[in-house]
Design an enzyme around this catalytic site. Structure first.
Site, PDB file in Angstrom:
ATOM      1  CB  CYS A   1      -0.841   0.016   1.210  1.00 59.92           C
ATOM      2  SG  CYS A   1      -2.267  -1.458   1.079  1.00 59.92           S
TER       3      CYS A   1
ATOM      4  CG  ASN B   1      -6.919  -0.409   1.912  1.00 58.68           C
ATOM      5  OD1 ASN B   1      -6.405  -0.227   1.060  1.00 58.68           O
ATOM      6  ND2 ASN B   1      -6.448  -0.697   3.282  1.00 58.68           N
TER       7      ASN B   1
ATOM      8  CG  HIS C   1      -2.737   3.674   2.641  1.00 58.38           C
ATOM      9  ND1 HIS C   1      -3.968   3.550   1.634  1.00 58.38           N
ATOM     10  CD2 HIS C   1      -2.923   2.641   3.283  1.00 58.38           C
ATOM     11  CE1 HIS C   1      -4.101   1.938   1.479  1.00 58.38           C
ATOM     12  NE2 HIS C   1      -3.675   1.412   2.508  1.00 58.38           N
TER      13      HIS C   1
HETATM   14  N1  ACO Z   1     -18.639  -8.008  10.139  1.00 61.63           N
HETATM   15  C1  ACO Z   1     -19.119  -8.228  11.338  1.00 61.63           C
HETATM   16  N2  ACO Z   1     -18.432  -8.597  12.516  1.00 61.63           N
HETATM   17  C2  ACO Z   1     -16.852  -8.798  12.086  1.00 61.63           C
HETATM   18  C3  ACO Z   1     -16.608  -8.329  10.884  1.00 61.63           C
HETATM   19  C4  ACO Z   1     -17.553  -8.047   9.857  1.00 61.63           C
HETATM   20  N3  ACO Z   1     -17.089  -7.623   8.769  1.00 61.63           N
HETATM   21  N4  ACO Z   1     -15.209  -8.517  10.752  1.00 61.63           N
HETATM   22  C5  ACO Z   1     -14.817  -8.933  11.912  1.00 61.63           C
HETATM   23  N5  ACO Z   1     -15.898  -9.049  12.998  1.00 61.63           N
HETATM   24  C6  ACO Z   1     -16.162  -9.654  14.408  1.00 61.63           C
HETATM   25  C7  ACO Z   1     -15.214 -10.407  14.734  1.00 61.63           C
HETATM   26  O1  ACO Z   1     -15.245 -11.833  14.371  1.00 61.63           O
HETATM   27  C8  ACO Z   1     -15.239 -10.253  16.190  1.00 61.63           C
HETATM   28  O2  ACO Z   1     -16.203 -11.109  16.542  1.00 61.63           O
HETATM   29  P1  ACO Z   1     -15.874 -11.738  18.039  1.00 61.63           P
HETATM   30  O3  ACO Z   1     -15.902 -10.704  18.979  1.00 61.63           O
HETATM   31  O4  ACO Z   1     -17.137 -12.487  18.078  1.00 61.63           O
HETATM   32  O5  ACO Z   1     -14.598 -12.607  17.864  1.00 61.63           O
HETATM   33  C9  ACO Z   1     -15.622  -8.689  16.507  1.00 61.63           C
HETATM   34  O6  ACO Z   1     -16.096  -8.553  15.249  1.00 61.63           O
HETATM   35  C10 ACO Z   1     -14.472  -7.914  16.900  1.00 61.63           C
HETATM   36  O7  ACO Z   1     -13.606  -8.105  16.015  1.00 61.63           O
HETATM   37  P2  ACO Z   1     -12.087  -7.632  16.210  1.00 61.63           P
HETATM   38  O8  ACO Z   1     -11.011  -8.067  15.273  1.00 61.63           O
HETATM   39  O9  ACO Z   1     -11.759  -7.349  17.587  1.00 61.63           O
HETATM   40  O10 ACO Z   1     -12.768  -5.916  15.836  1.00 61.63           O
HETATM   41  P3  ACO Z   1     -11.953  -4.732  15.865  1.00 61.63           P
HETATM   42  O11 ACO Z   1     -12.611  -3.961  16.671  1.00 61.63           O
HETATM   43  O12 ACO Z   1     -10.604  -4.741  16.262  1.00 61.63           O
HETATM   44  O13 ACO Z   1     -11.736  -4.235  14.551  1.00 61.63           O
HETATM   45  C11 ACO Z   1     -10.557  -4.080  12.366  1.00 61.63           C
HETATM   46  C12 ACO Z   1     -11.367  -4.956  13.287  1.00 61.63           C
HETATM   47  C13 ACO Z   1     -11.563  -3.102  11.558  1.00 61.63           C
HETATM   48  C14 ACO Z   1      -9.983  -4.953  11.260  1.00 61.63           C
HETATM   49  C15 ACO Z   1      -9.713  -3.373  12.928  1.00 61.63           C
HETATM   50  O14 ACO Z   1      -8.596  -4.347  13.807  1.00 61.63           O
HETATM   51  C16 ACO Z   1      -8.963  -2.480  12.382  1.00 61.63           C
HETATM   52  O15 ACO Z   1      -9.198  -1.412  12.060  1.00 61.63           O
HETATM   53  N6  ACO Z   1      -7.459  -2.903  12.147  1.00 61.63           N
HETATM   54  C17 ACO Z   1      -6.810  -2.058  10.926  1.00 61.63           C
HETATM   55  C18 ACO Z   1      -6.863  -2.990   9.641  1.00 61.63           C
HETATM   56  C19 ACO Z   1      -6.810  -2.280   8.465  1.00 61.63           C
HETATM   57  O16 ACO Z   1      -7.488  -1.288   8.443  1.00 61.63           O
HETATM   58  N7  ACO Z   1      -6.237  -2.703   7.488  1.00 61.63           N
HETATM   59  C20 ACO Z   1      -6.552  -2.191   6.204  1.00 61.63           C
HETATM   60  C21 ACO Z   1      -5.756  -3.082   5.198  1.00 61.63           C
HETATM   61  S1  ACO Z   1      -3.954  -3.061   5.751  1.00 61.63           S
HETATM   62  C22 ACO Z   1      -3.266  -1.487   4.962  1.00 61.63           C
HETATM   63  O17 ACO Z   1      -3.879  -1.000   3.970  1.00 61.63           O
HETATM   64  C23 ACO Z   1      -2.285  -1.200   5.478  1.00 61.63           C
END
Ligand code: ACO
Length: 316
Positions: free
Chosen positions: A108, A271, A241
């Site tokens: 990215c 993204n 980004h």
């Molecule tokens: N819809 C519904 N529920 C979901 C989804 C979804 N799409 N995805 C995950 N969940 C659930 C999980 O299974 C979990 O359930 P559980 O509590 O029963 O186990 C719950 O939601 C919470 O999951 P977490 O992983 O704890 O959620 P979190 O609040 O950490 O958010 C997220 C996840 C959005 C991915 C977060 O970690 C984040 O923002 N990370 C940054 C990653 C990112 O943005 N990457 C972009 C690509 S990389 C790049 O461009 C550099």
């Protein structure tokens, strides 16, 4: 180095969060509140090569130059239809030029790497007008059965033409190895080296990515501002980004800066990996949000973990 033109192209298919909830255990509320994304464009009957070419044609027109003025094409893509030849060669053929072309992969962060290479080529007087295109088919490497990752991404292509002149740009690039974001590949079928194919889809440790993104983006931006002798408050826009709205909010929150300084389009693009900053630049350029002399700091981060920032002044 200065940017004299921008261009973009998105797939025609718009996929909303509600569309995703038809085949995934997810919902609009979860996706909006966790990521800021409302819809994304996904390739279906169109191809990434077509999008890349369209973005380049749009960009050359916007720059007010002709194809024969382009003397280098830098193309960033994580994955497209072939390993060789590079996507840049198809773009070159369609544009009708014979200048050198190069494909890059810095995940990215690719757009910042491409700008840095372009700046070096221009300073070395090896090229004058360089076409940079970031074309990403993220829908090809996410697992569409995994709600944790596939809801985050979108496809698209963004391009810029850069040329000599303007204020000196400042760069900082950094890589720090981590397994927080990886996507395996097929190893072929050599009878001499039997390696099991690894997981062919994107694997992400979401929380690690979040922390690495915030930490590195702030550090990179501090670095380029110091090189330019400027403060955060001197910057007109921070173009980050478009990974996730909560990452952008966390960076802005730590810097205690106003929302207007952090434009975003992730709500309708998702993204798009390396294409996200050039797509945003094009949107801002075409809607005349960018004014001569605006101070821009671009910052990107991605698998590797790669990260980079660029300080530049807007002005054609
Ligand atoms: N819809 C519904 N529920 C979901 C989804 C979804 N799409 N995805 C995950 N969940 C659930 C999980 O299974 C979990 O359930 P559980 O509590 O029963 O186990 C719950 O939601 C919470 O999951 P977490 O992983 O704890 O959620 P979190 O609040 O950490 O958010 C997220 C996840 C959005 C991915 C977060 O970690 C984040 O923002 N990370 C940054 C990653 C990112 O943005 N990457 C972009 C690509 S990389 C790049 O461009 C550099």
């Amino acid at each position: 180095m200065k940017i004299i033109g921008t261009g973009s192209a998105l797939p025609h298919l718009v996929v909303t969060n509600d569309d995703l909830s038809k085949f995934l255990d997810t919902n609009d509320e979860w996706i909006r509140t966790r990521t800021g994304i409302q819809s994304r464009n996904i390739l279906s009957t169109d191809t990434i090569t077509e999008l890349a070419i369209k973005a380049c044609q749009d960009c050359i027109k916007n720059a007010g130059i002709s194809v024969s003025d382009v003397d280098y094409i830098l193309c960033h893509t994580i994955i497209y239809d072939a390993i060789i030849p590079g996507l840049s060669t198809f773009i070159q053929d369609e544009l009708g030029t014979d200048c050198p072309t190069l494909d890059l992969n810095a995940a990215c962060t690719g757009f910042i790497y491409a700008l840095d290479i372009a700046d070096s080529l221009i300073k070395a007087k090896k090229a004058k007008n360089i076409l940079i295109v970031c074309a990403e088919e993220t829908s090809r490497f996410v697992d569409w059965t995994k709600r944790e990752t596939c809801v985050l991404f979108g496809d698209g292509a963004g391009a810029v033409v850069v040329t000599e002149g303007g204020e000196d740009c400042k760069f900082r690039l950094k890589t720090q190895h981590t397994d927080a974001l990886i996507c395996g590949a097929n190893y072929g079928n050599s009878p001499f080296n039997k390696v099991e194919n690894s997981e062919p889809y994107l694997y992400m440790k979401g929380r690690d990515v979040f922390k690495l993104a915030v930490l590195n983006s702030i550090r990179d931006m501090e670095h380029v501002l110091k090189l330019a002798g400027k403060e955060f408050t001197d910057v007109t826009y921070f173009l980050l980004h478009q990974a996730n709205m909560r990452i952008l909010d966390a960076i802005r929150g730590q810097l205690a800066l106003s929302e207007e300084k952090f434009p975003h389009n992730i709500e309708h693009t998702g993204n798009t990996s390396s294409a996200s900053i050039p797509l945003l630049l094009d949107e801002m350029n075409k809607t005349e949000q960018l004014k001569e002399g605006d101070v821009l700091v671009l910052s990107a981060f991605g698998a590797g973990f790669t990260s980079g920032a660029c300080y530049l002044k807007w002005g054609k």
